[in-house]
Write an enzyme that holds these catalytic residues in place. Structure first.
Site, PDB file in Angstrom:
ATOM      1  N   GLU A   1       4.683   9.723  -6.537  1.00  0.00           N
ATOM      2  CA  GLU A   1       3.808   8.673  -7.060  1.00  0.00           C
ATOM      3  C   GLU A   1       2.408   9.259  -7.239  1.00  0.00           C
ATOM      4  O   GLU A   1       1.823   9.793  -6.297  1.00  0.00           O
ATOM      5  CB  GLU A   1       3.766   7.478  -6.107  1.00  0.00           C
ATOM      6  CG  GLU A   1       2.983   6.325  -6.695  1.00  0.00           C
ATOM      7  CD  GLU A   1       2.948   5.095  -5.794  1.00  0.00           C
ATOM      8  OE1 GLU A   1       2.585   5.231  -4.624  1.00  0.00           O
ATOM      9  OE2 GLU A   1       3.265   3.992  -6.290  1.00  0.00           O
TER      10      GLU A   1
ATOM     11  N   GLU B   1       5.664  -3.392   0.622  1.00  0.00           N
ATOM     12  CA  GLU B   1       5.697  -3.148  -0.823  1.00  0.00           C
ATOM     13  C   GLU B   1       4.886  -1.877  -1.048  1.00  0.00           C
ATOM     14  O   GLU B   1       3.667  -1.885  -0.939  1.00  0.00           O
ATOM     15  CB  GLU B   1       5.108  -4.364  -1.537  1.00  0.00           C
ATOM     16  CG  GLU B   1       5.612  -4.495  -2.941  1.00  0.00           C
ATOM     17  CD  GLU B   1       4.804  -3.655  -3.869  1.00  0.00           C
ATOM     18  OE1 GLU B   1       5.192  -2.476  -4.065  1.00  0.00           O
ATOM     19  OE2 GLU B   1       3.803  -4.133  -4.386  1.00  0.00           O
TER      20      GLU B   1
ATOM     21  N   CYS C   1       1.569  -0.358  -8.408  1.00  0.00           N
ATOM     22  CA  CYS C   1       2.787   0.011  -7.677  1.00  0.00           C
ATOM     23  C   CYS C   1       3.975   0.065  -8.630  1.00  0.00           C
ATOM     24  O   CYS C   1       4.839   0.916  -8.506  1.00  0.00           O
ATOM     25  CB  CYS C   1       3.035  -0.949  -6.530  1.00  0.00           C
ATOM     26  SG  CYS C   1       2.893  -2.663  -7.016  1.00  0.00           S
TER      27      CYS C   1
ATOM     28  N   GLY D   1       2.387   2.078   5.307  1.00  0.00           N
ATOM     29  CA  GLY D   1       3.412   1.049   5.487  1.00  0.00           C
ATOM     30  C   GLY D   1       4.338   1.388   6.641  1.00  0.00           C
ATOM     31  O   GLY D   1       4.690   0.528   7.461  1.00  0.00           O
TER      32      GLY D   1
ATOM     33  N   GLY E   1       0.835  -1.202   0.000  1.00  0.00           N
ATOM     34  CA  GLY E   1       0.000   0.000   0.000  1.00  0.00           C
ATOM     35  C   GLY E   1       0.861   1.240   0.000  1.00  0.00           C
ATOM     36  O   GLY E   1       1.956   1.251  -0.576  1.00  0.00           O
ATOM     37  N   SER E   2       0.388   2.271   0.680  1.00  0.00           N
ATOM     38  CA  SER E   2       1.064   3.568   0.630  1.00  0.00           C
ATOM     39  C   SER E   2       2.267   3.617   1.580  1.00  0.00           C
ATOM     40  O   SER E   2       2.336   2.855   2.559  1.00  0.00           O
ATOM     41  CB  SER E   2       0.079   4.673   0.996  1.00  0.00           C
ATOM     42  OG  SER E   2      -0.349   4.503   2.323  1.00  0.00           O
TER      43      SER E   2
HETATM   44  P1  NAD Z   1      -3.349   2.523   2.190  1.00  0.00           P
HETATM   45  O1  NAD Z   1      -1.908   2.238   2.221  1.00  0.00           O
HETATM   46  O2  NAD Z   1      -3.867   3.407   3.254  1.00  0.00           O
HETATM   47  O3  NAD Z   1      -4.190   1.146   2.277  1.00  0.00           O
HETATM   48  C1  NAD Z   1      -3.655  -0.135   1.965  1.00  0.00           C
HETATM   49  C2  NAD Z   1      -4.185  -1.147   2.963  1.00  0.00           C
HETATM   50  O4  NAD Z   1      -3.783  -0.765   4.272  1.00  0.00           O
HETATM   51  C3  NAD Z   1      -5.713  -1.256   3.010  1.00  0.00           C
HETATM   52  O5  NAD Z   1      -6.108  -2.580   3.271  1.00  0.00           O
HETATM   53  C4  NAD Z   1      -6.068  -0.389   4.213  1.00  0.00           C
HETATM   54  O6  NAD Z   1      -7.296  -0.739   4.804  1.00  0.00           O
HETATM   55  C5  NAD Z   1      -4.918  -0.692   5.135  1.00  0.00           C
HETATM   56  N1  NAD Z   1      -4.668   0.349   6.144  1.00  0.00           N
HETATM   57  C6  NAD Z   1      -4.955   1.670   6.077  1.00  0.00           C
HETATM   58  N2  NAD Z   1      -4.566   2.301   7.212  1.00  0.00           N
HETATM   59  C7  NAD Z   1      -4.023   1.354   8.011  1.00  0.00           C
HETATM   60  C8  NAD Z   1      -3.419   1.379   9.301  1.00  0.00           C
HETATM   61  N3  NAD Z   1      -3.325   2.500  10.014  1.00  0.00           N
HETATM   62  N4  NAD Z   1      -2.932   0.233   9.809  1.00  0.00           N
HETATM   63  C9  NAD Z   1      -3.003  -0.916   9.100  1.00  0.00           C
HETATM   64  N5  NAD Z   1      -3.577  -1.019   7.882  1.00  0.00           N
HETATM   65  C10 NAD Z   1      -4.070   0.117   7.336  1.00  0.00           C
HETATM   66  O7  NAD Z   1      -3.711   3.042   0.750  1.00  0.00           O
HETATM   67  P2  NAD Z   1      -5.011   3.840   0.265  1.00  0.00           P
HETATM   68  O8  NAD Z   1      -5.452   4.843   1.283  1.00  0.00           O
HETATM   69  O9  NAD Z   1      -6.002   2.837  -0.166  1.00  0.00           O
HETATM   70  O10 NAD Z   1      -4.393   4.603  -1.002  1.00  0.00           O
HETATM   71  C11 NAD Z   1      -3.633   5.782  -0.798  1.00  0.00           C
HETATM   72  C12 NAD Z   1      -2.422   5.819  -1.672  1.00  0.00           C
HETATM   73  O11 NAD Z   1      -1.606   4.670  -1.436  1.00  0.00           O
HETATM   74  C13 NAD Z   1      -2.687   5.737  -3.169  1.00  0.00           C
HETATM   75  O12 NAD Z   1      -2.991   6.958  -3.708  1.00  0.00           O
HETATM   76  C14 NAD Z   1      -1.400   5.175  -3.694  1.00  0.00           C
HETATM   77  O13 NAD Z   1      -0.465   6.197  -3.895  1.00  0.00           O
HETATM   78  C15 NAD Z   1      -0.920   4.286  -2.600  1.00  0.00           C
HETATM   79  N6  NAD Z   1      -1.202   2.851  -2.855  1.00  0.00           N
HETATM   80  C16 NAD Z   1      -0.178   2.077  -3.215  1.00  0.00           C
HETATM   81  C17 NAD Z   1      -0.420   0.735  -3.482  1.00  0.00           C
HETATM   82  C18 NAD Z   1       0.675  -0.174  -3.924  1.00  0.00           C
HETATM   83  O14 NAD Z   1       0.419  -1.211  -4.512  1.00  0.00           O
HETATM   84  N7  NAD Z   1       1.915   0.138  -3.647  1.00  0.00           N
HETATM   85  C19 NAD Z   1      -1.691   0.204  -3.364  1.00  0.00           C
HETATM   86  C20 NAD Z   1      -2.733   1.035  -2.950  1.00  0.00           C
HETATM   87  C21 NAD Z   1      -2.456   2.361  -2.695  1.00  0.00           C
END
Ligand code: NAD
Length: 478
Positions: A380, A252, A286, A235, A230-231
């Site tokens: 990004e 990742e 990503c 992360g 994720g973000s």
């Molecule tokens: P995010 O990183 O917040 O969410 C990814 C996952 O983490 C989801 O399952 C979410 O529920 C979970 N999550 C959120 N907050 C958390 C916390 N405090 N503790 C544990 N888990 C948590 O991403 P988003 O808000 O859906 O998207 C925001 C930005 O992230 C996007 O604009 C993009 O730049 C990036 N992103 C990157 C990827 C990647 O594959 N690298 C994927 C999704 C989003």
């Protein structure tokens, strides 16, 4: 409309039972911005119950399973995924807004992960170590125990395949927290795993909010390994939370991946990769290639040919199988539109116009030439936006390519073998591709980043090392 499902999508899978949550969230279709169904809003207590269910599986039948049987089970699961590719494709298209062809490729990839890790489960082992006289020393490769998997909305099937697939192959019991924006294929996969014979509690699925269910999983003392995609911000928070329990984390986190086009590049071969690696899944990837570095002698030609490709693309609803679907939600669209504002000082080379809503459509845009320090060349975007950056020498290309906080994927387009080798070594990146981009995304290829792209490797055999721990046994026998 959602197809009929063999389970209630508002339920969680905990300890082999489909459990109703206390509260639900509404899942919506990004192509139409209309509700699809209710999903669970797992509470902190639900996550706790799921972790205990996984512990029971680890300490019970699942923990006793042989590597051979785990492999057979995953292979059966892969076969079941293949038999259900159509419904998985439809669910992903409706849930993620992913064009049907791209959603189908993800479903097939999920099956391939199960096949690969099914085949690998009994082929990973420890070693014997020559040591002092009178000793026999060997290593045992063992599962961590209970693994947590926090998955985003952009590639649910592929990310579940590579993390849960590898974790199960090594004999871990998993707790999976899919994204609140897209969790239907995660639930369907778990239902198929039950059909394949996975013992109760070996895979638990708790959909819910990141700040509630995700955070509870990251900090839970019963978790022995966390896999997060994720973000960067989330992360980093997950790593800090897991640090309290001294738990290893695989992160990742995305990138700003470059493709470098040298003066001798075969542009006919490169063109589809230059464009599609940036626009696949509407750029919400990503490993999207959002920076196109071009030798100044080819600048006009690359810009013109990429512009032509942009103008031929079609943006539309996922079920109509366009080239580019909608973004996942209104927040993501606003985020991408904010980058359009930041790009006002850049020439717009080409645009693929988006249809009007109500879906979360956004135009695909190609900008350039840009300086390497521009926000569009550094941050990004996670949308269908690419930027062309000119360079004059190999050294300069390398400096620009390595000049962001990220390092996930890079590619080099040149016929010169020595240059290919030099750059493959010097690029700061988890993967480097020569005269291609992504190599078809093979499940066999270890994947992960350096810098703010994260750490740890998933995919390939490498993931099996990550989802296991090594014990050294030294026997003194005289
Ligand atoms: P995010 O990183 O917040 O969410 C990814 C996952 O983490 C989801 O399952 C979410 O529920 C979970 N999550 C959120 N907050 C958390 C916390 N405090 N503790 C544990 N888990 C948590 O991403 P988003 O808000 O859906 O998207 C925001 C930005 O992230 C996007 O604009 C993009 O730049 C990036 N992103 C990157 C990827 C990647 O594959 N690298 C994927 C999704 C989003």
């Amino acid at each position: 409309m959602l197809p009929d499902l063999p389970f209630d999508p508002s339920h969680m899978l905990i300890g082999g039972a489909w459990v109703p949550p206390g509260e639900t969230l509404t899942l919506s279709n990004p192509s139409t911005d209309t509700p699809l169904c209710q999903i669970a809003k797992a509470s902190v207590a639900d996550v706790d119950t799921a972790v205990h269910a996984a512990e029971a599986a680890r300490d019970g039948v699942w923990g006793q399973e042989t590597a051979l049987e785990r492999g057979r089970l995953l292979t059966r699961l892969g076969q079941l995924v293949l038999e259900h590719v159509d419904i998985l494709t439809t669910l992903e298209a409706l849930d993620v807004g992913k064009p049907v062809t791209q959603a189908r490729a993800d479903a097939v990839a999920l099956a391939r992960y199960c096949e690969f890790y099914g085949g690998a489960a009994d082929k990973i082992h420890g070693a014997t170590i020559p040591y002092m006289d009178g000793y026999t020393v060997y290593t045992l490769r063992e599962p961590h125990g209970v693994t947590g998997h926090i998955v985003p909305w952009n590639y649910p099937m592929q990310i579940i395949g590579r993390s849960v697939g590898a974790a199960l192959a090594m004999g871990n019991a998993c707790v999976l927290k899919p994204a609140e924006d897209a969790c239907l294929t995660a639930l369907f996969f778990a239902w198929l795993a039950q059909k394949a014979g996975l013992p109760d509690g070996a895979l638990n699925v708790v959909p819910g909010l990141g700040r509630e269910a995700g955070a509870a999983l990251a900090v839970h003392p019963g978790i022995q390994h966390l896999s997060f995609t994720g973000s960067v911000a989330t992360g980093s928070a997950v790593q800090i939370a897991a640090g309290a329990n001294v738990v290893p984390v695989t992160l990742e986190l995305g990138g700003k991946s470059p493709q470098i086009v040298f003066e001798d590049a075969d542009l006919d071969a490169a063109l589809p990769f230059l464009v599609n690696a940036g626009l696949q899944n509407a750029g919400q990837t990503c490993s999207a290639s959002s920076r196109i570095l071009v030798h100044r002698s080819r600048l006009a030609e690359v810009a013109e040919r990429m512009a032509e490709a942009y103008r031929a693309k079609r943006i539309g609803a996922a079920m109509e199988d366009p080239d580019i679907g909608p973004l996942i939600n209104a927040r993501q669209r606003s985020r991408v539109e904010a980058f359009f504002d930041k790009a006002k000082d850049l020439p717009l080379i080409a645009e693929c116009v988006a249809p009007d809503g109500p879906g979360h459509f956004v135009a695909a845009r190609l900008y350039g030439p840009a300086l390497p320090g521009h926000a569009l060349a550094q941050d990004e975007i996670f949308g269908p936006v690419q930027v062309i950056i000119p360079f004059d020498s190999e050294d300069e290309a390398l400096k620009i390519a390595n000049g962001t906080e990220y390092g996930l994927v890079a590619s080099v387009w040149t016929e010169k073998g020595a240059r290919q080798m030099r750059l493959a070594k010097a690029l700061r990146s988890g993967q480097v591709f020569i005269n291609n981009y992504g190599a078809g995304g093979g499940v066999e290829l270890p994947f992960g980043g350096v810098g703010k792209s994260g750490h740890g490797r998933e995919k390939g055999f490498e993931a099996l090392y990550g989802f296991s721990t090594l014990k050294t046994v030294a026997a003194r026998h005289g």
